[in-house]
Design a protein around this motif. Structure first.
Motif, PDB file in Angstrom:
ATOM      1  N   ARG A 211      33.877  11.621   3.489  1.00 22.28           N
ATOM      2  CA  ARG A 211      32.590  11.491   4.191  1.00 22.28           C
ATOM      3  C   ARG A 211      32.870  10.893   5.563  1.00 22.28           C
ATOM      4  NH1 ARG A 211      28.880   7.174   4.560  1.00 22.28           N
ATOM      5  NH2 ARG A 211      26.693   7.793   4.804  1.00 22.28           N
TER       6      ARG A 211
ATOM      7  N   ASP B 136      25.319  16.516   2.409  1.00 21.58           N
ATOM      8  CA  ASP B 136      25.657  15.839   3.661  1.00 21.58           C
ATOM      9  C   ASP B 136      26.477  16.782   4.530  1.00 21.58           C
ATOM     10  OD1 ASP B 136      27.279  14.183   5.530  1.00 21.58           O
ATOM     11  OD2 ASP B 136      26.229  12.528   4.548  1.00 21.58           O
TER      12      ASP B 136
ATOM     13  N   THR C 175      30.304  15.838   4.797  1.00 25.48           N
ATOM     14  CA  THR C 175      30.968  15.436   3.554  1.00 25.48           C
ATOM     15  C   THR C 175      31.593  16.661   2.913  1.00 25.48           C
ATOM     16  OG1 THR C 175      29.471  13.586   3.168  1.00 25.48           O
ATOM     17  CG2 THR C 175      30.661  14.426   1.266  1.00 25.48           C
TER      18      THR C 175
END
Length: 835
Positions: free
Chosen positions: A587, A608, A611
């Motif tokens: 991440r 995300d 990510t």
């Protein structure tokens, strides 16, 4: 009737003979040796000064004068290629031993040149070169032999009285008992000794070599890779090769196919030994400063095979930290008349800087290798290559490090001297002294950065303090385990704190060595910290206070916060092939001026955008790569062959907020190629492709360098995050030349500077989708499409023995009208310590 005349004649003869015996009452004897290598010098001319009384030493270098009267108060020895040496003679002694140790001269043979001799010498040289293919023992289909290798390191020029009174060395006064009592004029202290006994096997087609180390011991060190490296295989030289390795330099052999270009030759002597005629050929460099030798060859006049050679490195040669080097190689005839290697000897005088200004620490290293039990062209030499018990090129038997003294006494080809035998006892005593352990741990701490405390160790210390624009003043504390905790499990972690962002960062990792040979391990780690721009162990990252002083002006630091969890499994095979499978969840959070995550909020609605969950497979092939083993990690010493790496990575969306879906493929080939006499060439060619639409953090961000410390892995005139690609190909070339033109500049030549040149380039492109996602969000990313990047450089290394300066030009892409000159040319410094 008695024949009185005959009786009187006989009595007269007997009396004369007896009186002659009584008159011959003086004996002067001794041996002639090379002062540096301690090798005997046969057929040396000895003469009493200013008289006609003289003789020639025998094949063993010894001489004996039996005289009615000593004709002079000095005796001199003369050998071509050596300095004339005189020794005093005591005319009152009936018997005396005078041993000569003579030093080699660097004087060119041109000063003694006799035209006819030079012509005959070149004729002889041509014959030696012509017969090299049949005399080189590597021409044989196969062979095996037993090799005994002994390496000793001594401290030189010691002052016994001062050492015994110095407050630091006084506690170790007992080791001064080992100072060589036979050389009080130049005393030395043996401090290190290693021995190995091996069976060595060679096969020509296909080319294979193998060494099985049957016995090995090293004073003070019990490291398997050290034992292997100090065995017989890595010490070999061959006078029949065109170039001979001396440390990391390639020196021209005196019987190089183009030897007459580098050397002056002269026939110095002719002698008969065991009804065989041998010719002595002396040689000296044509030019000073080149990597060549001075010395002599004894050549068999029938086969033109080398019987013995003595090589010395001239003082003008460009090699660091060495005052003098001598190499000796001796051959003997086998029953089938083949000339085969019998003995190698290598002697080197080293120096190192001393804590006292203007002083140096002097050492002498002696390596002696003896070859016995030679078998040629026999299945006994080839069966080993199919034996599964010995899969490695160098195999150290389990019992090798545990041989008893009786084994060594029965298997050494020669006995250890009193000093050599005392080294093992001396080192064992030192190892058990708490004060010695304290001193050695301090030295280790300064050199490696790590400080052990029982089962734990702190370090490296250079990460303890640093500073950057985001964190301000940063402190970091590193802690790891030692072999006292577990010899196969290494736990490591660090904790860092930034006083400006008031945030904690850190890392935890575990390495479990499942097998050391061939290597197999499991690795797991969790890290949350800023990406410091360092991807190789010898790169300079941003978490070092040193980098603040050498940052390029006007280039802002760029940071990403990386939160990564990683698991790896690595397995290696004896062939040099290895594979690594890893699973990583990462991440990322960039900081301005880089585009932040807000610029990619529309990238994905299912996770995300920065990510990823990645599975990677890395395949690597490095044939006969050598390593230096540490307690847990190892360091590559390179390979004689190209190293190939292939990587494939798969991005899996939908796991733990991962949103990136991609396929990545990358291939690289690298190698160090020796190009004697033109130095060494390093090259790395690589390429890759990324399939998928991704934020810039997961594309190929071509490595740039934003400090003035040269980075061999990066483009030094490129900034970080300047260029993006999703398919690319590039190259990196560095040619270390050696003296180069400096060898022809008188004042510069003495400084022993060295030249090199570099070239780096990359081509790449970015798909339309990746352009739309990354190029129009406020940050000036660029692509290499139709604009390949290239930079070239040159410079000087070996400044004061360890400094290097690079001058680098950016030649592509073309300069923009308003582009500052600092983007086109730069000067970089770095440290490089080599012989």
């Amino acid at each position: 009737m008695v024949d009185w005349k005959r009786i009187i004649a006989i009595i007269f003869i007997v009396c004369a003979w007896s009186s002659g015996l009584m008159a011959q009452q003086y004996k002067v004897s001794g041996v002639v040796r090379d002062a540096h290598s301690q090798e005997i010098i046969p057929f040396a001319t000895l003469q009493f000064s200013n008289t006609q009384t003289g003789m020639v030493s025998n094949a063993e270098g010894t001489y004996l004068f039996e005289l009615n009267v000593i004709p002079s108060d000095s005796l001199q020895v003369r050998v071509m290629g050596y300095n004339l040496t005189k020794m005093k003679v005591d005319r009152s002694l009936k018997e005396q031993v005078i041993n000569f140790e003579i030093t080699r001269s660097d004087v060119s043979l041109k000063t003694h040149e006799i035209k006819a001799n030079v012509n005959f010498a070149l004729i002889l040289l041509r014959q030696i070169i012509k017969h090299k293919p049949e005399n080189n023992y590597n021409r044989l289909d196969n062979y095996k032999y037993q090799v005994y290798n002994k390496l000793e390191l001594d401290m030189k020029n010691l002052n016994k009285e001062k050492l015994s009174k110095n407050r630091f060395t006084k506690p170790f006064a007992f080791i001064l008992e080992n100072i060589d009592s036979t050389s009080e004029d130049k005393p030395f202290l043996p401090i290190f000794l290693t021995e190995s006994l091996s069976d060595y096997f060679y096969q020509a087609k296909p080319h294979k070599t193998k060494e099985v180390i049957k016995a090995a011991r090293t004073s003070g060190i019990d490291n398997e890779s050290v034992h292997k490296f100090l065995g017989g295989m890595y010490q070999n030289i061959n006078i029949y090769d065109n170039f001979i390795p001396v440390f990391d330099k390639q020196f021209v052999s005196p019987i190089n196919n183009n030897g007459a270009f580098y050397y002056d030759y002269k026939i110095a002597d002719t002698q008969y030994v065991n009804n065989q005629r041998f010719i002595k050929l002396n040689f000296t460099p044509k030019r000073k400063g080149e990597n060549v030798f001075v010395g002599d060859l004894w050549v068999h006049d029938t086969t033109y095979a080398v019987q013995k050679t003595t090589l010395s490195v001239p003082s003008a040669a460009n090699i660091n930290f060495v005052r003098k080097i001598s190499l000796v190689q001796e051959f003997r005839q086998l029953e089938d008349s083949t000339w085969f290697l019998y003995k190698d000897k290598f002697v080197a005088d080293f120096w190192a800087p001393s804590p006292k200004p203007g002083k140096t620490l002097d050492f002498i290293g002696r390596k002696t290798t003896t070859y016995t039990d030679v078998i040629t062209n026999d299945t006994a030499a080839t069966n080993i290559f199919g034996d599964k018990r010995y899969p490695e090129a160098v195999t150290l038997l389990d019992s090798a490090r545990f041989r008893k003294d009786t084994f060594w006494d029965n298997n050494r080809p020669e006995l250890l001297s009193k000093n050599e035998a005392g080294i093992y006892k001396m080192v064992d005593s030192l190892q058990n002294m708490p004060l010695f352990q304290k001193y050695s741990n301090t030295i280790k701490f300064l050199a490696t950065g790590y400080k052990p405390f029982g089962m734990l160790e702190w370090g490296p210390y250079w990460y303890a303090f640093s500073q950057n624009r985001l964190e301000g003043f940063r402190m970091r504390f590193d802690l790891g385990t030692t072999t006292k905790f577990n010899k196969d499990l290494y736990l490591y972690g660090y904790l860092a704190y930034g006083f400006k962002d008031e945030a904690w960062k850190g890392k935890m990792s575990a390495l479990w060595l499942l097998k050391r040979h061939p290597r197999m391990y499991l690795y797991g780690a969790y890290a949350r910290d800023l990406d410091n721009g360092s991807h190789y162990y010898d790169e300079v990252g941003s978490d070092n206070i040193f980098t603040l002083a050498i940052r390029k002006n006007g280039v802002p630091q760029k940071f990403l916060m990386a939160d990564e969890k990683r698991v790896e499994f690595f397995k290696e095979y004896y062939s040099g092939f290895s594979h690594q499978i890893s699973l990583a969840h990462k991440r990322l959070r960039p900081y301005e001026p880089l585009p932040t995550i807000d610029a990619y909020k529309n990238f994905s609605t299912k996770g995300d955008p920065m990510t990823s969950m990645e599975v990677e497979l890395k395949l690597r092939y490095a044939f006969q790569e050598e390593f230096l083993e540490g307690d847990f990690y190892r360091y590559s010493l390179g390979s004689k062959y190209p190293i190939v790496e292939l990587k494939y990575a798969l991005g899996i969306p939908g796991i733990a907020s991962s949103s990136q879906q991609y396929n990545k493929v990358a291939l690289s080939v690298s190698d160090y190629v020796k190009l004697p006499p033109f130095g060494t060439l390093y090259y790395n060619v690589y390429g890759g492709k990324i399939f998928g639409t991704l934020p810039y953090t997961s594309l190929e961000v071509h490595p740039g360098n934003e400090i003035y410390y040269y980075n061999k892995y990066a483009f030094n005139m490129m900034n970080r995050f300047e260029f993006l690609s999703d398919q690319y190909a590039g190259f990196n070339v560095e040619h270390t030349i050696g003296n180069g033109i400096f060898a022809y500049i008188p004042l510069i030549k003495k400084l022993k500077w060295r030249q090199f040149w570099t070239a780096k380039g990359v081509v790449g492109s970015l798909s339309t989708a990746n352009k739309q996602l990354n190029l129009y969000n406020g940050y000036p990313f660029k692509t290499l499409e139709k604009n390949p990047y290239a930079e070239v450089g040159t410079g000087i290394e070996n400044i004061f023995k360890f400094l290097r300066v690079d001058f680098v030009w950016r030649v592509a892409p073309a300069a923009l009208p308003d582009e500052p000159k600092s983007k086109r040319f730069g000067v970089f410094g770095s440290f490089k310590l080599t012989f």
